[in-house]
Design a protein around this motif. Structure first.
Motif, PDB file in Angstrom:
ATOM      1  N   MET A  56       0.849  -1.166   0.000  1.00 27.97           N
ATOM      2  CA  MET A  56       0.000   0.000   0.000  1.00 27.97           C
ATOM      3  C   MET A  56       0.902   1.238   0.000  1.00 27.97           C
ATOM      4  O   MET A  56       1.795   1.361   0.820  1.00 27.97           O
ATOM      5  CB  MET A  56      -0.895  -0.008   1.238  1.00 27.97           C
ATOM      6  CG  MET A  56      -1.779   1.199   1.351  1.00 27.97           C
ATOM      7  SD  MET A  56      -2.788   1.264   2.846  1.00 27.97           S
ATOM      8  CE  MET A  56      -3.923  -0.059   2.579  1.00 27.97           C
ATOM      9  N   SER A  57       0.618   2.147  -0.908  1.00 27.10           N
ATOM     10  CA  SER A  57       1.429   3.356  -0.986  1.00 27.10           C
ATOM     11  C   SER A  57       1.067   4.321   0.140  1.00 27.10           C
ATOM     12  O   SER A  57       0.020   4.203   0.775  1.00 27.10           O
ATOM     13  CB  SER A  57       1.221   4.050  -2.332  1.00 27.10           C
ATOM     14  OG  SER A  57      -0.066   4.637  -2.385  1.00 27.10           O
ATOM     15  N   PHE A  58       1.933   5.258   0.369  1.00 28.17           N
ATOM     16  CA  PHE A  58       1.686   6.262   1.400  1.00 28.17           C
ATOM     17  C   PHE A  58       0.414   7.045   1.102  1.00 28.17           C
ATOM     18  O   PHE A  58      -0.369   7.345   2.000  1.00 28.17           O
ATOM     19  CB  PHE A  58       2.882   7.213   1.521  1.00 28.17           C
ATOM     20  CG  PHE A  58       2.651   8.312   2.509  1.00 28.17           C
ATOM     21  CD1 PHE A  58       2.711   8.063   3.869  1.00 28.17           C
ATOM     22  CD2 PHE A  58       2.337   9.587   2.069  1.00 28.17           C
ATOM     23  CE1 PHE A  58       2.476   9.068   4.779  1.00 28.17           C
ATOM     24  CE2 PHE A  58       2.099  10.599   2.977  1.00 28.17           C
ATOM     25  CZ  PHE A  58       2.174  10.340   4.334  1.00 28.17           C
ATOM     26  N   PHE A  59       0.192   7.372  -0.164  1.00 23.34           N
ATOM     27  CA  PHE A  59      -0.993   8.126  -0.564  1.00 23.34           C
ATOM     28  C   PHE A  59      -2.268   7.353  -0.247  1.00 23.34           C
ATOM     29  O   PHE A  59      -3.215   7.906   0.309  1.00 23.34           O
ATOM     30  CB  PHE A  59      -0.927   8.465  -2.054  1.00 23.34           C
ATOM     31  CG  PHE A  59      -2.065   9.315  -2.522  1.00 23.34           C
ATOM     32  CD1 PHE A  59      -2.161  10.640  -2.145  1.00 23.34           C
ATOM     33  CD2 PHE A  59      -3.045   8.773  -3.340  1.00 23.34           C
ATOM     34  CE1 PHE A  59      -3.214  11.425  -2.571  1.00 23.34           C
ATOM     35  CE2 PHE A  59      -4.101   9.547  -3.773  1.00 23.34           C
ATOM     36  CZ  PHE A  59      -4.183  10.882  -3.388  1.00 23.34           C
ATOM     37  N   ASN A  60      -2.318   6.081  -0.582  1.00 22.57           N
ATOM     38  CA  ASN A  60      -3.492   5.256  -0.289  1.00 22.57           C
ATOM     39  C   ASN A  60      -3.713   5.128   1.214  1.00 22.57           C
ATOM     40  O   ASN A  60      -4.839   5.165   1.691  1.00 22.57           O
ATOM     41  CB  ASN A  60      -3.346   3.873  -0.907  1.00 22.57           C
ATOM     42  CG  ASN A  60      -3.498   3.902  -2.402  1.00 22.57           C
ATOM     43  OD1 ASN A  60      -4.073   4.825  -2.959  1.00 22.57           O
ATOM     44  ND2 ASN A  60      -2.963   2.896  -3.058  1.00 22.57           N
ATOM     45  N   TYR A  61      -2.624   4.977   1.952  1.00 20.07           N
ATOM     46  CA  TYR A  61      -2.711   4.893   3.410  1.00 20.07           C
ATOM     47  C   TYR A  61      -3.293   6.180   3.988  1.00 20.07           C
ATOM     48  O   TYR A  61      -4.179   6.152   4.855  1.00 20.07           O
ATOM     49  CB  TYR A  61      -1.325   4.620   4.000  1.00 20.07           C
ATOM     50  CG  TYR A  61      -1.294   4.645   5.497  1.00 20.07           C
ATOM     51  CD1 TYR A  61      -1.785   3.574   6.239  1.00 20.07           C
ATOM     52  CD2 TYR A  61      -0.788   5.745   6.180  1.00 20.07           C
ATOM     53  CE1 TYR A  61      -1.770   3.605   7.621  1.00 20.07           C
ATOM     54  CE2 TYR A  61      -0.768   5.775   7.558  1.00 20.07           C
ATOM     55  CZ  TYR A  61      -1.265   4.698   8.281  1.00 20.07           C
ATOM     56  OH  TYR A  61      -1.250   4.735   9.639  1.00 20.07           O
ATOM     57  N   ALA A  62      -2.834   7.325   3.502  1.00 22.66           N
ATOM     58  CA  ALA A  62      -3.323   8.618   3.982  1.00 22.66           C
ATOM     59  C   ALA A  62      -4.807   8.796   3.672  1.00 22.66           C
ATOM     60  O   ALA A  62      -5.584   9.263   4.513  1.00 22.66           O
ATOM     61  CB  ALA A  62      -2.508   9.750   3.377  1.00 22.66           C
ATOM     62  N   LEU A  63      -5.223   8.419   2.471  1.00 21.04           N
ATOM     63  CA  LEU A  63      -6.643   8.532   2.109  1.00 21.04           C
ATOM     64  C   LEU A  63      -7.519   7.650   2.997  1.00 21.04           C
ATOM     65  O   LEU A  63      -8.604   8.056   3.410  1.00 21.04           O
ATOM     66  CB  LEU A  63      -6.854   8.161   0.637  1.00 21.04           C
ATOM     67  CG  LEU A  63      -6.443   9.202  -0.377  1.00 21.04           C
ATOM     68  CD1 LEU A  63      -6.645   8.658  -1.794  1.00 21.04           C
ATOM     69  CD2 LEU A  63      -7.224  10.481  -0.190  1.00 21.04           C
ATOM     70  N   LYS A  64      -7.046   6.455   3.289  1.00 20.25           N
ATOM     71  CA  LYS A  64      -7.814   5.553   4.146  1.00 20.25           C
ATOM     72  C   LYS A  64      -7.947   6.132   5.556  1.00 20.25           C
ATOM     73  O   LYS A  64      -9.002   6.049   6.173  1.00 20.25           O
ATOM     74  CB  LYS A  64      -7.148   4.180   4.189  1.00 20.25           C
ATOM     75  CG  LYS A  64      -7.959   3.157   4.914  1.00 20.25           C
ATOM     76  CD  LYS A  64      -7.411   1.776   4.723  1.00 20.25           C
ATOM     77  CE  LYS A  64      -8.329   0.797   5.420  1.00 20.25           C
ATOM     78  NZ  LYS A  64      -8.183  -0.535   4.968  1.00 20.25           N
ATOM     79  N   ARG A  65      -6.877   6.723   6.093  1.00 28.39           N
ATOM     80  CA  ARG A  65      -6.916   7.330   7.427  1.00 28.39           C
ATOM     81  C   ARG A  65      -7.879   8.513   7.467  1.00 28.39           C
ATOM     82  O   ARG A  65      -8.608   8.692   8.421  1.00 28.39           O
ATOM     83  CB  ARG A  65      -5.519   7.783   7.847  1.00 28.39           C
ATOM     84  CG  ARG A  65      -4.529   6.671   8.030  1.00 28.39           C
ATOM     85  CD  ARG A  65      -4.770   5.891   9.267  1.00 28.39           C
ATOM     86  NE  ARG A  65      -4.548   6.772  10.423  1.00 28.39           N
ATOM     87  CZ  ARG A  65      -4.809   6.444  11.651  1.00 28.39           C
ATOM     88  NH1 ARG A  65      -5.289   5.265  11.924  1.00 28.39           N
ATOM     89  NH2 ARG A  65      -4.602   7.282  12.624  1.00 28.39           N
ATOM     90  N   ILE A  66      -7.885   9.324   6.413  1.00 30.17           N
ATOM     91  CA  ILE A  66      -8.787  10.482   6.359  1.00 30.17           C
ATOM     92  C   ILE A  66     -10.230  10.012   6.287  1.00 30.17           C
ATOM     93  O   ILE A  66     -11.107  10.551   6.954  1.00 30.17           O
ATOM     94  CB  ILE A  66      -8.438  11.387   5.158  1.00 30.17           C
ATOM     95  CG1 ILE A  66      -7.100  12.080   5.412  1.00 30.17           C
ATOM     96  CG2 ILE A  66      -9.531  12.407   4.894  1.00 30.17           C
ATOM     97  CD1 ILE A  66      -6.546  12.788   4.212  1.00 30.17           C
ATOM     98  N   GLU A  67     -10.494   8.999   5.485  1.00 28.33           N
ATOM     99  CA  GLU A  67     -11.851   8.463   5.358  1.00 28.33           C
ATOM    100  C   GLU A  67     -12.349   7.925   6.691  1.00 28.33           C
ATOM    101  O   GLU A  67     -13.489   8.154   7.082  1.00 28.33           O
ATOM    102  CB  GLU A  67     -11.883   7.359   4.309  1.00 28.33           C
ATOM    103  CG  GLU A  67     -13.253   6.768   4.104  1.00 28.33           C
ATOM    104  CD  GLU A  67     -13.239   5.667   3.059  1.00 28.33           C
ATOM    105  OE1 GLU A  67     -13.842   4.623   3.326  1.00 28.33           O
ATOM    106  OE2 GLU A  67     -12.625   5.853   2.007  1.00 28.33           O
ATOM    107  N   THR A  68     -11.502   7.230   7.422  1.00 30.93           N
ATOM    108  CA  THR A  68     -11.879   6.675   8.716  1.00 30.93           C
ATOM    109  C   THR A  68     -12.144   7.784   9.726  1.00 30.93           C
ATOM    110  O   THR A  68     -13.057   7.693  10.540  1.00 30.93           O
ATOM    111  CB  THR A  68     -10.769   5.743   9.245  1.00 30.93           C
ATOM    112  OG1 THR A  68     -10.540   4.731   8.270  1.00 30.93           O
ATOM    113  CG2 THR A  68     -11.165   5.092  10.539  1.00 30.93           C
ATOM    114  N   ALA A  69     -11.380   8.848   9.659  1.00 25.89           N
ATOM    115  CA  ALA A  69     -11.513   9.943  10.617  1.00 25.89           C
ATOM    116  C   ALA A  69     -12.772  10.765  10.388  1.00 25.89           C
ATOM    117  O   ALA A  69     -13.236  11.435  11.302  1.00 25.89           O
ATOM    118  CB  ALA A  69     -10.289  10.846  10.542  1.00 25.89           C
TER     119      ALA A  69
END
Length: 54
Positions: free
Chosen positions: A1-14
Motif C-alpha cells: 500500500m502506498s503512502f498516498f493510499n494509506y493517507a486517504l484511508k486514514r482520512i476516510e476513517t476519521a
C-alpha cells in the motif's frame, strides 16, 4: 500500500462515525458532520429514522 493510499484511508476513517440504530441495534457508518448537526439518520437495515442528540 502506498503512502498516498494509506493517507486517504486514514482520512476516510476519521470523517466517519459508527452509529447504532436504537430500534434494531445495527451498526453502520455515517459522516461525522451529519451526526454533529443532529440530522435525521436512516437505518439501512430496518429503515427506522432517528436523530442522535448530544
Amino acid at each position: 500500500m502506498s503512502f498516498f493510499n494509506y493517507a486517504l484511508k486514514r482520512i476516510e476513517t476519521a470523517t466517519k462515525t459508527t452509529v447504532t440504530c436504537p430500534q434494531c441495534g445495527h451498526n453502520f457508518y455515517q459522516p461525522t458532520t451529519k451526526v454533529r448537526q443532529e440530522q435525521a439518520l436512516l437505518c439501512p437495515k430496518c429503515k427506522t429514522i432517528f436523530v442522535i442528540s448530544k
